[in-house]
Scaffold this motif. Structure first.
Motif, PDB file in Angstrom:
ATOM      1  N   ILE A 144      61.116  28.865  -1.142  1.00 29.05           N
ATOM      2  CA  ILE A 144      60.236  29.700  -0.278  1.00 29.05           C
ATOM      3  C   ILE A 144      58.549  28.884  -0.277  1.00 29.05           C
ATOM      4  N   SER A 145      58.949  27.824  -2.030  1.00 27.83           N
ATOM      5  CA  SER A 145      57.385  26.971  -2.163  1.00 27.83           C
ATOM      6  C   SER A 145      58.004  25.863  -0.944  1.00 27.83           C
ATOM      7  N   LEU A 146      58.855  24.586  -1.526  1.00 30.01           N
ATOM      8  CA  LEU A 146      59.773  23.710  -0.346  1.00 30.01           C
ATOM      9  C   LEU A 146      59.510  23.603   0.767  1.00 30.01           C
ATOM     10  N   GLY A 147      60.439  24.678   1.141  1.00 32.82           N
ATOM     11  CA  GLY A 147      60.916  24.965   2.680  1.00 32.82           C
ATOM     12  C   GLY A 147      59.233  24.932   3.261  1.00 32.82           C
ATOM     13  N   THR A 148      58.244  25.967   2.808  1.00 30.53           N
ATOM     14  CA  THR A 148      56.545  25.661   3.747  1.00 30.53           C
ATOM     15  C   THR A 148      56.202  24.966   3.432  1.00 30.53           C
ATOM     16  N   THR A 149      55.836  24.435   2.169  1.00 28.08           N
ATOM     17  CA  THR A 149      55.710  22.919   2.470  1.00 28.08           C
ATOM     18  C   THR A 149      56.384  21.297   3.046  1.00 28.08           C
ATOM     19  N   VAL A 150      57.082  21.206   2.892  1.00 29.26           N
ATOM     20  CA  VAL A 150      58.185  20.731   3.591  1.00 29.26           C
ATOM     21  C   VAL A 150      57.268  20.788   5.746  1.00 29.26           C
ATOM     22  N   LEU A 151      57.882  21.978   6.014  1.00 25.14           N
ATOM     23  CA  LEU A 151      57.875  22.421   7.768  1.00 25.14           C
ATOM     24  C   LEU A 151      55.871  22.475   8.115  1.00 25.14           C
ATOM     25  N   SER A 152      55.465  22.661   6.632  1.00 24.50           N
ATOM     26  CA  SER A 152      53.761  22.479   6.821  1.00 24.50           C
ATOM     27  C   SER A 152      52.852  20.591   7.337  1.00 24.50           C
ATOM     28  N   LEU A 153      53.932  20.026   6.442  1.00 24.79           N
ATOM     29  CA  LEU A 153      53.340  18.469   6.465  1.00 24.79           C
ATOM     30  C   LEU A 153      54.283  18.134   7.754  1.00 24.79           C
ATOM     31  N   LEU A 154      55.133  18.500   7.953  1.00 29.24           N
ATOM     32  CA  LEU A 154      55.646  17.769   9.182  1.00 29.24           C
ATOM     33  C   LEU A 154      55.369  18.297  10.724  1.00 29.24           C
ATOM     34  N   LEU A 155      54.407  19.516  10.375  1.00 29.72           N
ATOM     35  CA  LEU A 155      53.803  19.926  11.993  1.00 29.72           C
ATOM     36  C   LEU A 155      52.258  19.341  11.441  1.00 29.72           C
ATOM     37  N   GLY A 156      51.509  19.758  10.417  1.00 33.61           N
ATOM     38  CA  GLY A 156      50.435  19.632  10.489  1.00 33.61           C
ATOM     39  C   GLY A 156      49.495  17.620   9.765  1.00 33.61           C
ATOM     40  N   VAL A 157      50.697  17.429   9.488  1.00 32.55           N
ATOM     41  CA  VAL A 157      50.295  16.051   9.338  1.00 32.55           C
ATOM     42  C   VAL A 157      50.270  15.243  10.781  1.00 32.55           C
ATOM     43  N   PRO A 158      50.811  15.671  11.769  1.00 33.47           N
ATOM     44  CA  PRO A 158      51.203  14.731  12.992  1.00 33.47           C
ATOM     45  C   PRO A 158      49.604  15.755  13.479  1.00 33.47           C
ATOM     46  N   SER A 159      49.866  16.539  13.654  1.00 29.60           N
ATOM     47  CA  SER A 159      48.881  17.387  14.301  1.00 29.60           C
ATOM     48  C   SER A 159      46.607  16.947  14.212  1.00 29.60           C
ATOM     49  N   GLY A 160      46.873  16.841  12.717  1.00 28.36           N
ATOM     50  CA  GLY A 160      45.323  15.816  12.228  1.00 28.36           C
ATOM     51  C   GLY A 160      45.354  14.975  12.467  1.00 28.36           C
ATOM     52  N   TYR A 161      46.854  13.929  12.353  1.00 26.55           N
ATOM     53  CA  TYR A 161      46.462  12.571  13.020  1.00 26.55           C
ATOM     54  C   TYR A 161      45.809  12.722  14.521  1.00 26.55           C
ATOM     55  N   ALA A 162      47.007  13.272  15.620  1.00 25.85           N
ATOM     56  CA  ALA A 162      47.108  13.594  16.694  1.00 25.85           C
ATOM     57  C   ALA A 162      45.316  13.722  17.261  1.00 25.85           C
ATOM     58  N   LEU A 163      44.675  15.040  16.207  1.00 23.64           N
ATOM     59  CA  LEU A 163      43.266  15.612  16.694  1.00 23.64           C
ATOM     60  C   LEU A 163      41.911  15.096  15.958  1.00 23.64           C
ATOM     61  N   ALA A 164      42.500  13.821  15.025  1.00 19.53           N
ATOM     62  CA  ALA A 164      41.519  12.262  14.788  1.00 19.53           C
ATOM     63  C   ALA A 164      41.122  11.527  15.748  1.00 19.53           C
ATOM     64  N   ARG A 165      42.442  11.108  16.296  1.00 17.87           N
ATOM     65  CA  ARG A 165      42.270   9.855  16.770  1.00 17.87           C
ATOM     66  C   ARG A 165      41.694  10.473  18.524  1.00 17.87           C
ATOM     67  N   SER A 166      41.958  12.274  19.004  1.00 24.13           N
ATOM     68  CA  SER A 166      41.487  12.136  20.704  1.00 24.13           C
ATOM     69  C   SER A 166      40.177  11.770  20.407  1.00 24.13           C
ATOM     70  N   ARG A 167      39.830  11.450  21.572  1.00 28.16           N
ATOM     71  CA  ARG A 167      39.099  11.021  22.543  1.00 28.16           C
ATOM     72  C   ARG A 167      38.417  12.298  23.477  1.00 28.16           C
ATOM     73  N   SER A 168      38.344  14.090  23.032  1.00 30.06           N
ATOM     74  CA  SER A 168      38.368  15.212  23.232  1.00 30.06           C
ATOM     75  C   SER A 168      37.383  15.430  22.291  1.00 30.06           C
ATOM     76  N   ARG A 169      35.980  15.640  22.995  1.00 31.68           N
ATOM     77  CA  ARG A 169      35.292  16.387  22.012  1.00 31.68           C
ATOM     78  C   ARG A 169      35.015  18.100  22.031  1.00 31.68           C
ATOM     79  N   TYR A 170      36.181  18.450  22.123  1.00 26.46           N
ATOM     80  CA  TYR A 170      36.786  19.502  21.295  1.00 26.46           C
ATOM     81  C   TYR A 170      37.432  19.489  20.229  1.00 26.46           C
ATOM     82  N   ALA A 171      37.658  18.176  19.768  1.00 26.21           N
ATOM     83  CA  ALA A 171      38.905  17.823  18.555  1.00 26.21           C
ATOM     84  C   ALA A 171      38.655  18.530  17.488  1.00 26.21           C
ATOM     85  N   THR A 172      36.999  18.441  17.620  1.00 29.08           N
ATOM     86  CA  THR A 172      36.402  19.089  16.183  1.00 29.08           C
ATOM     87  C   THR A 172      36.596  20.395  16.373  1.00 29.08           C
ATOM     88  N   GLY A 173      36.247  21.451  17.156  1.00 24.52           N
ATOM     89  CA  GLY A 173      36.011  22.340  17.708  1.00 24.52           C
ATOM     90  C   GLY A 173      37.612  23.468  17.313  1.00 24.52           C
TER      91      GLY A 173
END
Length: 273
Positions: free
Chosen positions: A76-105
């Motif tokens: 459970i722990s490894l499955g959750t961690t791997v999936l969370s990183l695969l989805l969360g890390v690219p999402s965080g990067y996309a929001l951080a590099r987004s030029r939209s004013r709503y990214a922080t929101g």
């Protein structure tokens, strides 16, 4: 700036030491309970010169399939961690590099998802897992933990990537690297400490989770966190068994935190800027 006096440093360190002792006393008591004979656990006055015994550990290996419990917790722990990183890390990067004013929101919206009370989503998720045939398996817990932990990883990595300078990524793009290549070859290595901090948080959240595994798994797929409940009987609490099971529940997390402590502190500090 005014210099810190020796008395002030001594007082601060003494206060930290006392707080640490107070916080660790229940843990020490629980650990020592696992090595005491049952008739000495509540002896008055408490005995510190007891003869250590492994009877409590023999009991739990007789009553529980500890290997199966550990396997469920790890899966459970490894499955959750791997999936969370695969989805969360690219999402965080996309929001951080987004030029939209709503990214922080959007980033703080993901953080708000992590704050939703567990009981609020349990019943609809239970019905959903029942309808698709995953109720009683590890996957039911992995999916709902991924939903919550992925939101936390997205928020944390958004803050971390936003704090990183863009110079190296822009240089990689200038040299002909694609945006995806700049992400994997430049941004991810630079954010290693933040990713490790996310790993520790995800593992701890999943390893210690009780409510979802309690209702979404069966006897064959229950993790250690649920097995601890069996120490509570209708008339009393089997403190010896609870202390013995607590070893298997806490030692892996403690060892991982100690091993990755340097990356954890650095990543967690940068991730909240």
């Amino acid at each position: 700036m005014a210099q810190v006096s020796g008395r002030q440093v001594f007082a601060e360190r003494t206060a930290v030491l006392l707080i640490t002792i107070v916080m660790l006393l229940p843990v020490v008591w629980l650990i020592t309970t696992a090595y005491k004979p049952s008739n000495q656990i509540f002896s008055i006055p408490p005995r510190l010169d007891f003869q250590p015994t492994l009877d409590q550990f023999r009991n739990i290996f007789g009553y529980f399939d500890v290997v199966s419990l550990l396997r469920s917790s790890v899966a459970i722990s490894l499955g959750t961690t791997v999936l969370s990183l695969l989805l969360g890390v690219p999402s965080g990067y996309a929001l951080a590099r987004s030029r939209s004013r709503y990214a922080t929101g959007f980033a703080y919206f993901f953080l708000a998802i992590r704050m939703v009370p567990a009981i609020a989503s349990l019943i609809p998720f239970y019905l959903m897992m029942r309808d698709i045939g995953l109720l009683g398996s590890w996957w039911a817990v992995v999916i709902i933990n991924t939903m919550l932990n992925c939101a936390f990883v997205t928020w944390m990595m958004f803050s971390y990537f936003r704090a990183l300078p863009r110079d190296m990524e822009e240089a990689a793009l200038t040299d002909g690297c694609t945006q995806l290549g700049a992400f994997f070859k430049v941004a991810v290595p630079a954010a290693r400490s933040g990713i490790i901090a996310c790993v520790l948080f995800c593992v701890m959240f999943s390893w210690n989770d009780f409510l979802y595994p309690m209702f979404l798994t069966t006897l064959d797929s229950k993790p250690l966190s649920v097995a601890l409940l069996t120490a509570y009987g209708t008339k009393d609490i089997t403190w010896g068994s609870l202390g013995a099971l607590a070893h298997f529940s806490t030692i892996p997390i403690v060892l991982m935190a100690l091993f990755l402590n340097r990356y954890f502190v650095q990543g967690a500090t940068n991730g909240v800027q």
